[in-house]
Scaffold this motif. Structure first.
Motif, PDB file in Angstrom:
ATOM      1  N   TYR A 118       0.836  -1.205   0.000  1.00 51.12           N
ATOM      2  CA  TYR A 118       0.000   0.000   0.000  1.00 51.12           C
ATOM      3  C   TYR A 118       0.868   1.251   0.000  1.00 51.12           C
ATOM      4  O   TYR A 118       0.607   2.204  -0.749  1.00 51.12           O
ATOM      5  N   TYR A 151       2.363   1.727  -3.372  1.00 52.92           N
ATOM      6  CA  TYR A 151       1.334   2.175  -4.321  1.00 52.92           C
ATOM      7  C   TYR A 151       1.062   3.673  -4.168  1.00 52.92           C
ATOM      8  O   TYR A 151       1.009   4.413  -5.169  1.00 52.92           O
ATOM      9  N   HIS A 152       0.870   4.128  -2.936  1.00 47.54           N
ATOM     10  CA  HIS A 152       0.553   5.537  -2.714  1.00 47.54           C
ATOM     11  C   HIS A 152       1.707   6.442  -3.178  1.00 47.54           C
ATOM     12  O   HIS A 152       1.458   7.514  -3.752  1.00 47.54           O
ATOM     13  N   TYR A 153       2.929   5.999  -2.962  1.00 45.51           N
ATOM     14  CA  TYR A 153       4.078   6.805  -3.397  1.00 45.51           C
ATOM     15  C   TYR A 153       4.139   6.873  -4.926  1.00 45.51           C
ATOM     16  O   TYR A 153       4.388   7.938  -5.502  1.00 45.51           O
ATOM     17  N   GLU A 200       1.650   6.616  -6.930  1.00 49.45           N
ATOM     18  CA  GLU A 200       0.542   7.452  -7.376  1.00 49.45           C
ATOM     19  C   GLU A 200       0.901   8.937  -7.278  1.00 49.45           C
ATOM     20  O   GLU A 200       0.516   9.736  -8.133  1.00 49.45           O
ATOM     21  N   ILE A 201       1.626   9.317  -6.256  1.00 51.30           N
ATOM     22  CA  ILE A 201       2.069  10.703  -6.125  1.00 51.30           C
ATOM     23  C   ILE A 201       2.922  11.086  -7.329  1.00 51.30           C
ATOM     24  O   ILE A 201       2.731  12.151  -7.927  1.00 51.30           O
ATOM     25  N   GLU A 224      -5.274  15.248  -4.217  1.00 55.40           N
ATOM     26  CA  GLU A 224      -4.925  13.851  -4.479  1.00 55.40           C
ATOM     27  C   GLU A 224      -3.572  13.493  -3.869  1.00 55.40           C
ATOM     28  O   GLU A 224      -3.420  12.426  -3.249  1.00 55.40           O
ATOM     29  N   HIS A 239      -2.789  10.707  -0.869  1.00 56.75           N
ATOM     30  CA  HIS A 239      -1.844   9.607  -1.031  1.00 56.75           C
ATOM     31  C   HIS A 239      -0.667   9.714  -0.064  1.00 56.75           C
ATOM     32  O   HIS A 239      -0.205   8.700   0.475  1.00 56.75           O
ATOM     33  N   CYS A 253       0.173   6.958   2.670  1.00 53.45           N
ATOM     34  CA  CYS A 253       1.494   6.327   2.639  1.00 53.45           C
ATOM     35  C   CYS A 253       2.125   6.357   4.022  1.00 53.45           C
ATOM     36  O   CYS A 253       2.640   5.346   4.516  1.00 53.45           O
TER      37      CYS A 253
END
Length: 241
Positions: free
Chosen positions: A38, A41-43, A45-46, A84, A88, A92
């Motif tokens: 997770y 993924y969040h990193y 997405e940034i 957004e 994220h 994160c």
């Protein structure tokens, strides 16, 4: 880095404590992997969101032109990006912060502290965390290295920053990320996200860029998980034929 075989861990737990205890233990083992995924993924997405904003709205213009240039589409694109990225970045941080206590829960289960035969030693479910499990491990000479590694992880300045940031965001107010722009050439990246300075538990924490916080803390957490996982397998393997 040497890999930790979670499959072997499950095999050892089932052999020593039975299927029912394995069923109790498996979710915390899976959650360690999921929390790390997770966070990753969040990193990612940034990075994707920032690249898309740059291509669609920013180009080579100064950020001030996008925000105050009078083009509402570009300004709204900036506002959406910041929401957004904030979502994220916060997610994160929360995932990385969760690793310590989930790791403690996994250790506690894998070593059989939660097994029915150890009921007298068992901690109350709400009191199982990185610090209580570290204290418990220190009472057994066989577990000293695991206790030291878990303590080192939690006491690391990088993790303490993440913990303060997560707790501030959960219990007080979100530490809203900011985007800075450097036209001096002193910085590698023209645009850089950072967490502003904040205060938590009567302590001041400095402004730091995402690259100074997210990547190093993720690496710290993932290494701690793997190293402790390997230690657990070494201990459990001694009781396995």
């Amino acid at each position: 880095m040497t890999q930790w075989s979670v499959i072997d861990t499950k095999k050892y737990v089932e052999f020593q404590f039975g299927q029912e205890h394995l069923d109790l233990t498996a979710p915390s083992l899976h959650s360690l992997d999921q929390r790390l995924r997770y966070a990753q993924y969040h990193y990612q997405e940034i990075e994707r969101i920032q690249a898309a904003f740059t291509e669609t709205h920013l180009g080579t213009d100064p950020l001030l032109v996008v925000i105050y240039g009078g083009d509402e589409t570009r300004r709204w694109g900036f506002e959406v990006m910041m929401i957004e990225v904030g979502a994220h970045a916060t997610a994160c941080i929360l995932s990385i912060h969760a690793i310590a206590d989930i790791l403690a829960q996994a250790i506690y289960n894998v070593l059989g502290y939660s097994h029915a035969e150890n009921e007298r030693q068992a901690l109350h479910e709400r009191k199982i965390n990185a610090y209580s499990v570290t204290r418990l491990l220190k009472q057994n000479r066989m577990y000293q290295k695991i206790a030291e590694k878990l303590a080192d992880f939690c006491d690391d300045a990088q993790y303490k920053y993440v913990a303060a940031l997560a707790n501030r965001s959960k219990h007080h107010s979100i530490v809203r990320p900011q985007l800075s722009e450097d036209w001096t050439g002193k910085r590698t990246a023209l645009h850089e996200f950072h967490f502003p300075a904040f205060r938590y538990n009567n302590k001041e924490f400095p402004e730091l860029s995402f690259s100074e916080v997210l990547e190093p803390s993720y690496s710290l957490a993932s290494h701690a998980v793997v190293e402790i996982g390997i230690m657990l397998n070494e201990i459990l393997a001694k009781h396995h034929p």
